[in-house]
Design a protein around this motif. Structure first.
Motif, PDB file in Angstrom:
ATOM      1  N   GLN A 370      45.382  31.165  43.634  1.00 51.68           N
ATOM      2  CA  GLN A 370      43.949  30.895  43.731  1.00 51.68           C
ATOM      3  C   GLN A 370      43.257  31.441  42.503  1.00 51.68           C
ATOM      4  O   GLN A 370      43.559  32.557  42.061  1.00 51.68           O
ATOM      5  CB  GLN A 370      43.351  31.549  44.984  1.00 51.68           C
ATOM      6  CG  GLN A 370      43.819  30.884  46.265  1.00 51.68           C
ATOM      7  CD  GLN A 370      43.074  31.378  47.477  1.00 51.68           C
ATOM      8  OE1 GLN A 370      43.101  32.562  47.783  1.00 51.68           O
ATOM      9  NE2 GLN A 370      42.410  30.477  48.192  1.00 51.68           N
ATOM     10  N   SER A 371      42.345  30.664  41.944  1.00 51.53           N
ATOM     11  CA  SER A 371      41.624  31.176  40.789  1.00 51.53           C
ATOM     12  C   SER A 371      40.701  32.293  41.249  1.00 51.53           C
ATOM     13  O   SER A 371      40.251  32.314  42.394  1.00 51.53           O
ATOM     14  CB  SER A 371      40.854  30.065  40.094  1.00 51.53           C
ATOM     15  OG  SER A 371      40.111  29.320  41.019  1.00 51.53           O
ATOM     16  N   LYS A 372      40.463  33.219  40.328  1.00 49.75           N
ATOM     17  CA  LYS A 372      39.706  34.407  40.732  1.00 49.75           C
ATOM     18  C   LYS A 372      38.216  34.189  40.523  1.00 49.75           C
ATOM     19  O   LYS A 372      37.770  33.915  39.426  1.00 49.75           O
ATOM     20  CB  LYS A 372      40.193  35.620  39.930  1.00 49.75           C
ATOM     21  CG  LYS A 372      41.506  36.115  40.498  1.00 49.75           C
ATOM     22  CD  LYS A 372      42.443  36.715  39.504  1.00 49.75           C
ATOM     23  CE  LYS A 372      43.871  36.615  40.012  1.00 49.75           C
ATOM     24  NZ  LYS A 372      44.390  35.233  40.052  1.00 49.75           N
ATOM     25  N   HIS A 373      37.492  34.290  41.594  1.00 51.88           N
ATOM     26  CA  HIS A 373      36.043  34.150  41.511  1.00 51.88           C
ATOM     27  C   HIS A 373      35.438  35.229  42.380  1.00 51.88           C
ATOM     28  O   HIS A 373      36.043  35.644  43.361  1.00 51.88           O
ATOM     29  CB  HIS A 373      35.592  32.795  42.070  1.00 51.88           C
ATOM     30  CG  HIS A 373      36.193  31.628  41.360  1.00 51.88           C
ATOM     31  ND1 HIS A 373      35.738  31.189  40.147  1.00 51.88           N
ATOM     32  CD2 HIS A 373      37.224  30.818  41.688  1.00 51.88           C
ATOM     33  CE1 HIS A 373      36.459  30.155  39.770  1.00 51.88           C
ATOM     34  NE2 HIS A 373      37.368  29.904  40.677  1.00 51.88           N
ATOM     35  N   SER A 374      34.227  35.657  42.002  1.00 57.30           N
ATOM     36  CA  SER A 374      33.558  36.528  42.964  1.00 57.30           C
ATOM     37  C   SER A 374      32.880  35.601  43.967  1.00 57.30           C
ATOM     38  O   SER A 374      32.098  34.730  43.612  1.00 57.30           O
ATOM     39  CB  SER A 374      32.555  37.441  42.259  1.00 57.30           C
ATOM     40  OG  SER A 374      31.588  36.674  41.601  1.00 57.30           O
TER      41      SER A 374
END
Lengths: 493, 287, 299
Positions: A370-374
């Motif tokens: 999963q791409s890292k996002h806040s």
């Protein structure tokens, strides 16, 4: 790698885009929306209401009337009376002119409609502004022109209108789906009762205002809001002559079932689990971008999403690592920020469903990325997700997730990948990427699906028919073929 | 005096290019009321149907890939074969109660209908294909492709002409079919399998069963590997059951019950299009 | 010697490429992020004068401007380099002595490259002797287009050898390469042959840096980095005169190569009038009103 990270620290600062929020000052959303029946907004006889809320912050946007049995009946009778007394008889070229008017008004109000679409459904403003709303207007423009040219569409035979069309649309492209349904129905001389999705009724109600402004004769289009039961009442109303539905295959099957004892016509736009095939001789960077568009467009809430990715073995690692870095540049957040790529998941229920599939994928041994996002604290969100180390028999490969979740497998030969692509009860769309022309024709011919995107994905146009093979639906929307579900071929005998 | 005993013919099912008895071992006795002549037909079972669907599915990929030209040749060949056996079919129709004049007319129309659709084999795609003028730099075209395996309940009351009229549009479009012959008068349909057999039709493209609609309609419409049903039964219960079952895998259902097949307007390419799926392909235009 | 399989293996679809460009260009860069970008852009400019009529006086003026972009704004960065013809190198070099601004020279028979390899190498040695710290060479497009990739590659390699530690920017003159496939191939070839930077254009033909060309070259740089770990620089040149476009290119760099490349060491703009537009934008951002070019010196 360690050098790399040092370099990152040394660089003065990394560049982050500041907020670029679309201004919402000039839009108007009423606190309460009634039912649009017979050209007027009327209180629901049911006296029931529900709320539509913003999935990005869970705030309520408006109170919406819930149409009950008497309301549905009233709307259908309004449509029937408009059909019998006006719309069937009116000069076809006048029908066309009304549609042109609606198209123009959509264009004029495009900014407001785009913002409301993003508020109500969670989709990025970039998409509602650049895709949903312009396409909705274009759809009305396209079918407007057909109204007085139907004889050319059905050579050798005459096409006549059917009557009252009951139309039920989903929440993923609310206004666009309303346009897909209403425009061809009206052009071919039918009248309409449209039921928007429970979670995204606002732009359809805005469309009702536009229809009023366009002076469309009362009752030609009726828009009734509600939930699944409202839809069911519409399907089963005896004065409805034709049902058009876009939504899940499960509900589509229920509709077929409940129409079994009737002569009602129906057209269905159902689910999909499209194979997107990347051959080793493809233009790699464009293919990577195509994969991103195929699965992360509209948070993956797209029936034709390329949710099964097949990459030829020799480029598999390269594609996956490029996907990772491309995903890391996606921006997840406020749908009204012009830089947002990934907006909010449409509803709590849908998020729950997506999360269930993420758990299933992991439990079944899939490797998740999963791409890292806040992730914002409020609202419903899901980071773009890839699964590798999976096979045809995994549930996340077989079942439609309707979220930003991509299942990746590799393949060695073209015959193998065609067999895998067709190994599905669905057949809505498919993708193939190769620089070799003859291969494109071979693969696109052999994939059993209604739309094939070769060296591109998720492209739409009013002139281009869209619809599925097998369990993905019956009939086409868009283009000349999109008229067929709304006419009877007559003078056969 | 030279006497020779009549040879009593056994009429079999036609599945996968073979004349086979029903696996169920059952038969239907058909009695000619005038002459009191009896004929035995196979009483097809759901398993016969299942075998026929399997044959159809196997034949589909091949038949679908035949060129339109080639399919047209084969259909025209069927017309030729029917023409060379027309006396047989005329006498069969008479045997089933039609006047001589009407029987001659029906066989003639049946041949014409085959020729009509043979001629469409490489043309309907041109009528129903288009290049769509999309507003982005893409080349976009739509063209019809066959839906797949089609199960057909043939008209009860138009034993030869109606039978041909309902299967041929599907077949010329590249579909493969399993068809239930008129349950009251299956003779012509079953004899027609002999015509097919001598006409280069690949095995499994057309499979013909004799049996009872109320026994088979459920299976015709519930089989998950059947993509479409053409229904000519006038029994509302059959129609409702077929429509209900079609929901299982979203089969396309077409009701041809009310069409008068003797009318020339009952033939048109829109019937071919009923069992076609429109596929749209996009490709960028650039370099 | 280059590996032809490597070179031929990367295809570019023009339509897909321009769709990616449109998406990148639709980013909305506002407020702080815009100011950050504007300052960054100034520091990345190779202030260029490449006219037959260039005079020592003009070059001196340009060098002064390079270190005094707008003296009312003392904290502005300096541009990255001054780019001139070989005969002007020593003048530029002297004028820039007290600054960190680099002297860059075009060479190798700029702009057409239509001379022999020996003459090209002599010219490179000459400009380095004169004080050039960066060399902008042109590739032999004729040889490239006729398929003589090894010739082109050898030439770049020899020029790089002649440059030694001097930074070598290889101009592909993409406007003459016709297709993005060729742009990609030439980019790969230049990097494999020793380029420190790859550069789009000479500015001497009508088609200069186009967004699809720049994206294709940035992607080539990214792939080369992933393969070798070497960071190659990029310089779009020609036709970039507005800060909006320059900001869009920074977005393209960031989303293709990452923040690491947002430095004059790895990204430059070859431009003559961009600086003033950026200055006007910076002042507009600070003061809130739109500016007139009358208030900015014209060098």
């Amino acid at each position: 790698m360690s050098e790399n990270s040092k370099a990152k620290k040394n660089s003065s600062m990394s560049w982050k885009y500041s907020n670029a929020l679309e201004s919402i000052e000039h839009i108007s959303i009423s606190p309460v929306y009634k039912l649009f029946i017979g050209g007027k907004f009327v209180n629901p006889i049911s006296k029931k209401y529900f709320h539509s809320s913003n999935p990005a912050n869970e705030k309520k946007l408006a109170k919406i009337a819930l149409a009950g049995k008497s309301d549905v009946n009233k709307a259908v009778l309004a449509a029937k009376s408009a059909y019998d007394n006006i719309w069937e008889k009116i000069d076809p070229k006048e029908r066309g002119k009304y549609l042109f008017r609606i198209a123009r008004l959509i264009q004029e109000k495009s900014r407001e409609l785009a913002i409301i679409e993003s508020l109500d459904g969670g989709k990025p403003i970039r998409e509602s502004r650049d895709i949903d709303i312009p396409l909705a207007a274009a759809h009305f423009f396209y079918y407007a022109g057909w109204a007085d040219k139907l004889d050319y569409a059905f050579p050798g035979r005459k096409a006549s209108s059917i009557g009252v069309a009951g139309q039920i649309i989903p929440w993923n492209f609310p206004l666009l789906m309303a346009a897909w349904k209403i425009a061809p129905a009206l052009a071919s001389g039918n009248t309409v009762v449209l039921k928007p999705a429970e979670s995204t009724p606002l732009t359809a109600l805005k469309l009702a205002e536009i229809i009023q402004e366009a002076d469309l004769p009362a009752g030609v289009v009726n828009i009734i809001t509600g939930d699944g039961t409202t839809g069911e009442l519409l399907v089963n109303n005896p004065n409805v002559d034709k049902i058009a539905f876009t939504g899940s295959t499960k509900v589509g099957k229920m509709i077929i079932n409940s129409l079994a004892a009737t002569k009602k016509k129906y057209s269905l736009e159902l689910g999909g689990k499209a194979a997107n095939i990347i051959c080793e001789d493809a233009a790699i960077d464009q293919a990577v971008e195509g994969i991103i568009n195929s699965i992360f467009f509209n948070q993956g809430h797209v029936c034709c999403a390329g949710s099964r990715l097949y990459v030829q073995e020799s480029i598999s690692n390269q594609i996956i690592s490029k996907l990772h870095s491309r995903m890391d540049h996606l921006i997840l957040g406020d749908p009204l920020d012009k830089n947002t790529d990934i907006g909010a998941i449409n509803s709590k229920a849908q998020l729950k469903r997506i999360k269930m599939y993420l758990d299933i994928g992991k439990k079944d041994g899939g490797e998740i990325y999963q791409s890292k996002h806040s992730i914002p604290k409020k609202g419903y969100w899901c980071a773009p997700t890839l699964f590798t180390d999976i096979s045809q028999s995994h549930r996340i490969v077989q079942e439609e997730i309707f979220g930003p979740v991509l299942a990746i497998q590799s393949f060695r030969t073209i015959d193998e990948v065609i067999a895998k692509a067709n190994n599905s009860p669905y057949g809505l769309s498919g993708g193939v990427w190769t620089d070799k022309g003859s291969k494109i024709f071979q693969v696109s011919k052999k994939i059993r699906a209604g739309v094939i995107w070769a060296n591109t994905f998720n492209k739409f146009d009013p002139t281009s028919p869209f619809g599925g093979y097998k369990e993905s639906g019956i009939g086409r929307e868009g283009g000349l073929e999109g008229l067929s579900p709304y006419v009877n071929i007559v003078n056969r005998n | 005096m030279n006497t020779s005993l009549d040879i009593k013919k056994t009429y079999k099912l036609y599945i996968d290019g073979k004349f086979s008895r029903t696996e169920s071992g059952r038969y239907i006795q058909w009695v000619d009321s005038k002459n009191n002549q009896t004929i035995n037909f196979c009483h097809a079972s759901r398993k016969d149907f299942r075998n026929a669907v399997q044959a159809s599915r196997n034949a589909f990929n091949n038949w679908n890939n035949f060129s339109g030209y080639n399919r047209g040749q084969i259909l025209y060949r069927i017309a030729e074969m029917l023409d060379s056996r027309k006396e047989q079919f005329i006498s069969e129709l008479i045997l089933q109660g039609k006047s001589k004049k009407k029987s001659i007319q029906e066989v003639k129309q049946s041949i014409d209908r085959l020729v009509y659709y043979a001629g469409w084999s490489d043309k309907f795609q041109q009528i129903f294909s288009r290049v769509n003028p999309v507003s982005t730099p893409y080349y976009n075209f739509s063209s019809p492709e066959p839906t797949g395996v089609v199960s057909v309940i043939a008209p009860k009351n138009s034993y030869l002409l109606g039978f041909i009229s309902v299967i041929v549009p599907a077949v010329v479009g590249g579909n493969t079919v399993v068809v239930l012959a008129s349950e009251d008068n299956p003779l012509c349909a079953i004899s027609f399998s002999e015509v097919l057999h001598s006409s280069d039709v690949p095995n499994g493209v057309i499979n013909i069963l004799s049996g009872y609609c109320n026994e088979l309609a459920g299976h015709f419409s519930s089989h998950m590997d059947v993509n479409a049903v053409i229904n000519c039964s006038s029994d509302l219960k059959d129609s409702e059951l077929i429509r209900k079952n079609s929901s299982l895998n979203v089969k396309r259902v077409f009701d041809y019950e009310s069409i008068d097949w003797t009318h020339v307007d009952s033939q048109d390419p829109y019937l071919i299009m009923d069992c076609q799926e429109v596929k749209t392909t996009w490709h960028p235009i650039g370099y | 010697m280059i590996n032809p399989i490597m070179v031929y293996n990367n295809r570019i679809d023009q339509v897909g490429c321009s769709e990616r460009v449109n998406r990148i260009f639709s980013r909305s860069i506002k407020t702080e992020s815009k100011i950050w970008a504007l300052y960054k852009i100034l520091s990345m400019i190779d202030l260029t004068t490449l006219e037959g009529s260039d005079s020592p006086g003009k070059v001196k003026q340009l060098c002064y401007k390079a270190s005094h972009l707008h003296d009312q704004y003392p904290k502005l960065p300096q541009v990255a380099a001054i780019c001139v013809y070989p005969s002007m190198v020593s003048i530029a070099h002297k004028s820039l002595k007290s600054t960190n601004i680099k002297t860059a020279s075009v060479a190798t028979g700029f702009p057409s490259g239509m001379t022999n390899c020996k003459a090209k190498l002599d010219e490179v040695r000459y400009v380095i002797d004169e004080g050039a710290e960066e060399v902008d060479m042109v590739i032999s497009r004729g040889h490239f287009l006729s398929g003589e990739l090894n010739y082109v590659s050898d030439e770049i390699a020899q020029v790089k050898t002649a440059c030694g530690k001097v930074k070598l920017k290889v101009i592909l003159e993409t406007g003459e390469l016709n297709t993005l496939d060729n742009v990609r191939m030439a980019s790969d070839l230049a990097m494999e042959s020793g380029a420190d930077f790859i550069k789009t254009s000479t500015g001497k033909i009508s088609e200069s840096a186009t967004p699809t060309v720049v994206l294709t070259m940035l992607e080539a740089i990214r792939d080369y980095y992933n393969k070798t770990g070497k960071k190659i620089g990029m310089k779009p040149a020609g036709g970039i005169s507005k800060s909006k476009l320059a900001i869009q290119y920074l977005v393209m760099v960031k989303e293709t190569l990452g923040n690491d490349w947002l430095t004059p060491n790895l990204f430059r703009f070859g431009a003559s009038s961009l600086a003033n537009d950026v200055l006007m934008q910076i002042i507009k951002q600070n003061k809130g009103n739109y500016q007139s070019s009358n208030y900015f010196s014209l060098d």
